[in-house]
Design an enzyme around this catalytic site. Sequence first.
Site, PDB file in Angstrom:
ATOM      1  N   THR A 143     -12.198  12.255   0.445  1.00 54.89           N
ATOM      2  CA  THR A 143     -11.328  11.086   0.397  1.00 54.89           C
ATOM      3  C   THR A 143     -12.190   9.855   0.117  1.00 54.89           C
ATOM      4  O   THR A 143     -13.410   9.959  -0.023  1.00 54.89           O
ATOM      5  CB  THR A 143     -10.609  10.903   1.737  1.00 54.89           C
ATOM      6  OG1 THR A 143     -11.600  10.710   2.767  1.00 54.89           O
ATOM      7  CG2 THR A 143      -9.758  12.121   2.074  1.00 54.89           C
ATOM      8  N   TYR A 149     -19.196   5.122  14.717  1.00 56.59           N
ATOM      9  CA  TYR A 149     -18.074   5.996  14.351  1.00 56.59           C
ATOM     10  C   TYR A 149     -18.050   7.215  15.271  1.00 56.59           C
ATOM     11  O   TYR A 149     -16.987   7.621  15.761  1.00 56.59           O
ATOM     12  CB  TYR A 149     -18.224   6.411  12.893  1.00 56.59           C
ATOM     13  CG  TYR A 149     -17.172   7.389  12.407  1.00 56.59           C
ATOM     14  CD1 TYR A 149     -15.901   6.952  12.060  1.00 56.59           C
ATOM     15  CD2 TYR A 149     -17.463   8.744  12.280  1.00 56.59           C
ATOM     16  CE1 TYR A 149     -14.935   7.843  11.597  1.00 56.59           C
ATOM     17  CE2 TYR A 149     -16.516   9.635  11.815  1.00 56.59           C
ATOM     18  CZ  TYR A 149     -15.248   9.186  11.475  1.00 56.59           C
ATOM     19  OH  TYR A 149     -14.305  10.078  11.023  1.00 56.59           O
ATOM     20  N   ARG A 184       0.808  -1.214   0.000  1.00 61.60           N
ATOM     21  CA  ARG A 184       0.000   0.000   0.000  1.00 61.60           C
ATOM     22  C   ARG A 184       0.843   1.267   0.000  1.00 61.60           C
ATOM     23  O   ARG A 184       0.310   2.363  -0.206  1.00 61.60           O
ATOM     24  CB  ARG A 184      -0.946  -0.001   1.194  1.00 61.60           C
ATOM     25  CG  ARG A 184      -2.032  -1.066   1.087  1.00 61.60           C
ATOM     26  CD  ARG A 184      -2.977  -1.020   2.264  1.00 61.60           C
ATOM     27  NE  ARG A 184      -3.735   0.227   2.335  1.00 61.60           N
ATOM     28  CZ  ARG A 184      -4.858   0.466   1.668  1.00 61.60           C
ATOM     29  NH1 ARG A 184      -5.348  -0.446   0.854  1.00 61.60           N
ATOM     30  NH2 ARG A 184      -5.485   1.612   1.810  1.00 61.60           N
ATOM     31  N   ASP A 215      -1.949  -4.164  10.497  1.00 66.32           N
ATOM     32  CA  ASP A 215      -3.377  -3.885  10.432  1.00 66.32           C
ATOM     33  C   ASP A 215      -3.862  -3.419  11.795  1.00 66.32           C
ATOM     34  O   ASP A 215      -3.945  -4.209  12.739  1.00 66.32           O
ATOM     35  CB  ASP A 215      -4.127  -5.153   9.994  1.00 66.32           C
ATOM     36  CG  ASP A 215      -5.593  -4.893   9.720  1.00 66.32           C
ATOM     37  OD1 ASP A 215      -6.084  -3.795  10.050  1.00 66.32           O
ATOM     38  OD2 ASP A 215      -6.254  -5.798   9.155  1.00 66.32           O
ATOM     39  N   VAL A 261     -13.997  15.825   4.039  1.00 65.93           N
ATOM     40  CA  VAL A 261     -13.153  16.005   2.859  1.00 65.93           C
ATOM     41  C   VAL A 261     -13.357  14.868   1.861  1.00 65.93           C
ATOM     42  O   VAL A 261     -13.722  13.750   2.235  1.00 65.93           O
ATOM     43  CB  VAL A 261     -11.666  16.103   3.249  1.00 65.93           C
ATOM     44  CG1 VAL A 261     -11.412  17.373   4.045  1.00 65.93           C
ATOM     45  CG2 VAL A 261     -11.225  14.896   4.059  1.00 65.93           C
ATOM     46  N   LYS A 295     -14.957   8.570  17.860  1.00 66.00           N
ATOM     47  CA  LYS A 295     -14.320   9.880  17.737  1.00 66.00           C
ATOM     48  C   LYS A 295     -14.491  10.714  19.008  1.00 66.00           C
ATOM     49  O   LYS A 295     -13.616  11.513  19.345  1.00 66.00           O
ATOM     50  CB  LYS A 295     -14.858  10.614  16.515  1.00 66.00           C
ATOM     51  CG  LYS A 295     -14.382   9.995  15.199  1.00 66.00           C
ATOM     52  CD  LYS A 295     -12.860   9.944  15.115  1.00 66.00           C
ATOM     53  CE  LYS A 295     -12.365   9.437  13.768  1.00 66.00           C
ATOM     54  NZ  LYS A 295     -10.882   9.415  13.677  1.00 66.00           N
ATOM     55  N   ASN A 318      -3.563   9.270  12.353  1.00 62.65           N
ATOM     56  CA  ASN A 318      -4.507   9.579  11.283  1.00 62.65           C
ATOM     57  C   ASN A 318      -5.396   8.399  10.908  1.00 62.65           C
ATOM     58  O   ASN A 318      -6.525   8.586  10.445  1.00 62.65           O
ATOM     59  CB  ASN A 318      -3.720  10.039  10.051  1.00 62.65           C
ATOM     60  CG  ASN A 318      -4.575  10.096   8.809  1.00 62.65           C
ATOM     61  OD1 ASN A 318      -5.248  11.079   8.529  1.00 62.65           O
ATOM     62  ND2 ASN A 318      -4.566   9.008   8.028  1.00 62.65           N
TER      63      ASN A 318
END
Length: 237
Positions: A168, A135, A37, A54, A166, A139, A80
């Site tokens: 992505t 999610y 990757r 991973d 954004v 966060k 990140n």
Amino acid sequence: MSLILVTGASTGLGHATADALAGDGHDVVVHARTPARVAAPSGAGRWAGVVTGDLAETGEIPEVARQAAEFGRFDAVIHNAGTMHSPESATVNTVAPYVLTALMDKPSTLIYLSSSMHRDGSTDLTRLTEGTATYSDTKLWVTALTVALATRWEGTAAHAVDPGWVPTRMGGPAATDDLTAGHRTQTWLGTHTGVTPPTGGYWYHRHTEDPHPAARDPRFQERLLRALRDLTGVALD
């Protein structure tokens, strides 16, 4: 120049962050799930090193920390890596940053990616142990972790960053925020001194905002740290 680790750096915000830092002359170590990757031409030759593993697999997280330790003490670590997919979102978004932070030498600056969606997160930590976290939950938890760490170690600052929505792979093509603005705060926090506040900030495009009140609640922070310790068997110093 600084030595900086960026997790989840093969695509999206992580790659943009790593690329910008390397372009400014910093020594950037990138993390990806597999070596393949980070073998693309866009990254070849730019990185000071690569670590792989991973982060959705709890057993692989200590190995990522071990590989990172071979580069010595980082000036900044940018956590990140992230995913919106359950049930691995709790492991990638909250557990992995916690374990890596606990196992690695403390850098000058710790940066954790949050999200505006953290404001819809729950303080019900049974969701962490039962694998039912959303999610938004993950966060909120990583934002609370950031604030809990902000004054824990002398010489180490901790900040949370909302990169915005954004375009992505995770954000999707309909995202309305700018990708460059999405990584600019992380690169700035990781390489500049004299930031105000010096630690414990929740940032959106280089400006601080107030996070969910639970993120600044010492009682919730303590419950979270205890739950993460009990879940992983790894304690903070």
